[in-house]
Design a protein around this motif. Structure first.
Motif, PDB file in Angstrom:
ATOM      1  N   GLY A 307       0.807  -1.350  -0.014  1.00 55.30           N
ATOM      2  CA  GLY A 307      -0.075  -0.004   0.016  1.00 55.30           C
ATOM      3  C   GLY A 307       0.916   1.294  -0.157  1.00 55.30           C
ATOM      4  N   TYR A 308       0.160   2.384  -0.468  1.00 57.59           N
ATOM      5  CA  TYR A 308       0.899   3.575  -0.537  1.00 57.59           C
ATOM      6  C   TYR A 308       1.412   4.205   0.748  1.00 57.59           C
ATOM      7  CZ  TYR A 308       1.871   8.359  -1.967  1.00 57.59           C
ATOM      8  OH  TYR A 308       2.693   9.595  -2.104  1.00 57.59           O
ATOM      9  N   ALA A 309       0.648   4.171   1.844  1.00 57.81           N
ATOM     10  CA  ALA A 309       1.227   4.558   3.140  1.00 57.81           C
ATOM     11  C   ALA A 309       2.665   3.824   3.664  1.00 57.81           C
ATOM     12  CB  ALA A 309      -0.047   4.519   4.131  1.00 57.81           C
ATOM     13  N   LEU A 310       2.222   2.723   3.567  1.00 55.45           N
ATOM     14  CA  LEU A 310       3.533   1.869   3.792  1.00 55.45           C
ATOM     15  C   LEU A 310       4.831   2.158   3.206  1.00 55.45           C
ATOM     16  CD1 LEU A 310       4.686  -0.325   5.869  1.00 55.45           C
ATOM     17  CD2 LEU A 310       4.060  -2.013   4.431  1.00 55.45           C
ATOM     18  N   LEU A 311       4.595   2.292   1.899  1.00 52.68           N
ATOM     19  CA  LEU A 311       5.551   2.610   1.167  1.00 52.68           C
ATOM     20  C   LEU A 311       6.352   3.941   1.531  1.00 52.68           C
ATOM     21  CD1 LEU A 311       6.152   2.176  -2.765  1.00 52.68           C
ATOM     22  CD2 LEU A 311       6.175   4.389  -2.064  1.00 52.68           C
ATOM     23  N   VAL A 312       5.650   5.023   1.762  1.00 52.47           N
ATOM     24  CA  VAL A 312       6.245   6.136   2.137  1.00 52.47           C
ATOM     25  C   VAL A 312       6.791   5.957   3.296  1.00 52.47           C
ATOM     26  CG1 VAL A 312       5.536   8.547   2.709  1.00 52.47           C
ATOM     27  CG2 VAL A 312       4.332   7.519   0.707  1.00 52.47           C
TER      28      VAL A 312
END
Length: 405
Positions: A307-312
């Motif tokens: 997911g995007y949040a984890l990637l950031v």
């Protein structure tokens, strides 16, 4: 009984000695260079397309810059030894200025290739000479802080450049290249005017030469080079090549990629100065171990990110480790080279360029033929190898500084 209790004067905490002025000048020069690169990099693919360039042509254009940096690196040490790093640095800035100015008036894609190639040569002349001067000027006990200040200039320039470049492109696609040329000319004048001081005598011609074979016998040097190779591989192979693909595959547009990169860059910019102090006060070895461990953990996490949040979050964690890896390896190289001439700094710089040139190709092949997760894992493996190598360093304490061997 304390000194105060016995009528004595209580001890006063003394501030660490200030860095030489030239360190800040080199940081400003580097920041201007990165600001200019930020101006033109977002515009370059679009500008090339106006000459009928295909996606493959644009890929060649981007790769040519990095390839010529790599091909020119072996000559930088020899040029610095003969003419002095200050002169080579200014020559690199002027060559980049000419390259950018000519690019603004290119009449064909062939000319665009030629002019950008000149920029790659000028870029490596500047970057290797600037780092060699920095490591020569900074005292051993301040090399971590000096490397951090130098890197901070690059980071701030890189963060602010793309947005300004987009605004300038509204005038015309050639405007960012013209503005970059003017900025580089002003930067070259600054370097000529301010770097003329006795402190740069160690970066002048005629110094003692240290051979590469001697450097390689000191374990600090290959460990620093391995860390640089890992950084180039991850930053340009994994982050730049894979992360955009993953984010878009999750259904987000390219703007989300920009936000992820910006957030991680801000984290690194905030932490780079504390990282430099850690390198000097705690030691090169602990900083190398922490930097490679945190970076390896972050890239390993990207293997499983969904997911995007984890990637950031993971990119920001990597930025924290990268802050240490931007200061500690350079400080190690400075300790080994100790102001002597030779190819030591150039080869160290080449290791980053090798990662930047080879990494995207190999990572792309792994992602295509195996999986994206396996491609991320390749970077994690390199960082783990760098971590193991960092563990082989030893730290010797004396009354003045921490020396890592």
């Amino acid at each position: 009984m304390t000194a105060a209790g016995s009528g004595g004067v209580p001890p006063v905490a003394t501030a660490p000695p200030s860095l030489p002025r030239e360190v800040y000048v080199l940081s400003v020069v580097g920041g201007c260079v990165m600001l200019g690169l930020g101006l033109i990099l977002p515009v370059l693919p679009v500008y090339a397309a106006t000459f009928g360039a295909t996606p493959t042509d644009i890929g060649v254009l981007v790769a040519l810059f990095a390839f010529l940096r790599l091909a020119t690196s072996p000559f930088c040490g020899r040029l610095g030894r003969r003419f002095g790093e200050r002169r080579v640095l200014v020559a690199g800035l002027l060559l980049c200025a000419v390259s950018s100015g000519l690019t603004a008036f290119a009449g064909s894609f062939g000319q665009l290739l030629l002019f950008r190639g000149l920029g790659g040569v000028g870029s490596v002349l500047f970057s290797v000479s600037a780092l060699a001067m920095l490591l020569t000027i900074a005292p051993a006990e301040q090399r971590g802080r000096a490397s951090a200040v130098f890197e901070a200039g690059f980071l701030l320039g890189g963060i602010s450049g793309p947005a300004l470049g987009g605004l300038l492109a509204l005038v015309s696609l050639s405007t960012p290249f013209a503005v970059y040329a003017v900025l580089l000319l002003a930067t070259a004048v600054l370097a000529l005017a301010v770097l003329r001081t006795e402190r740069t005598a160690g970066a002048a011609p005629g110094r003692e030469v240290i051979r590469l074979a001697v450097l390689l016998q000191d374990r600090r040097y290959p460990v620093a080079c391995l860390a640089a190779l890992s950084q180039g591989w991850v930053l340009f192979g994994l982050r730049s090549a894979l992360v955009p693909t993953v984010v878009v595959a999750w259904g987000h547009d390219v703007a989300w990629v920009g936000w992820a990169f910006t957030i991680s860059a801000v984290v690194q910019a905030v932490l780079i100065m504390p990282a430099g102090r850690i390198v000097d006060q705690v030691g090169r070895r602990p900083a190398m171990i922490a930097g490679t461990a945190v970076s390896a953990a972050a890239i390993t996490g990207l293997v499983f990110a969904d997911g995007y949040a984890l990637l950031v979050i993971l990119l920001s964690l990597y930025a924290a480790g990268s802050a240490l890896l931007n200061a500690a390896p350079a400080a190690l190289v400075g300790d080994v080279v100790a102001g002597r001439a030779g190819s030591g700094v150039a080869v160290f710089s080449m290791c980053t360029d090798v990662g930047a040139v080879v990494g995207p190709v190999v990572v792309g092949l792994i992602a295509e033929r195996v999986s994206i997760a396996a491609a991320f894992a390749s970077g994690a493996v390199l960082l783990v190898v760098a971590l193991v190598a960092s563990l082989t360093l030893t730290t010797v304490r004396n009354s003045k500084e921490l020396i890592d061997e």
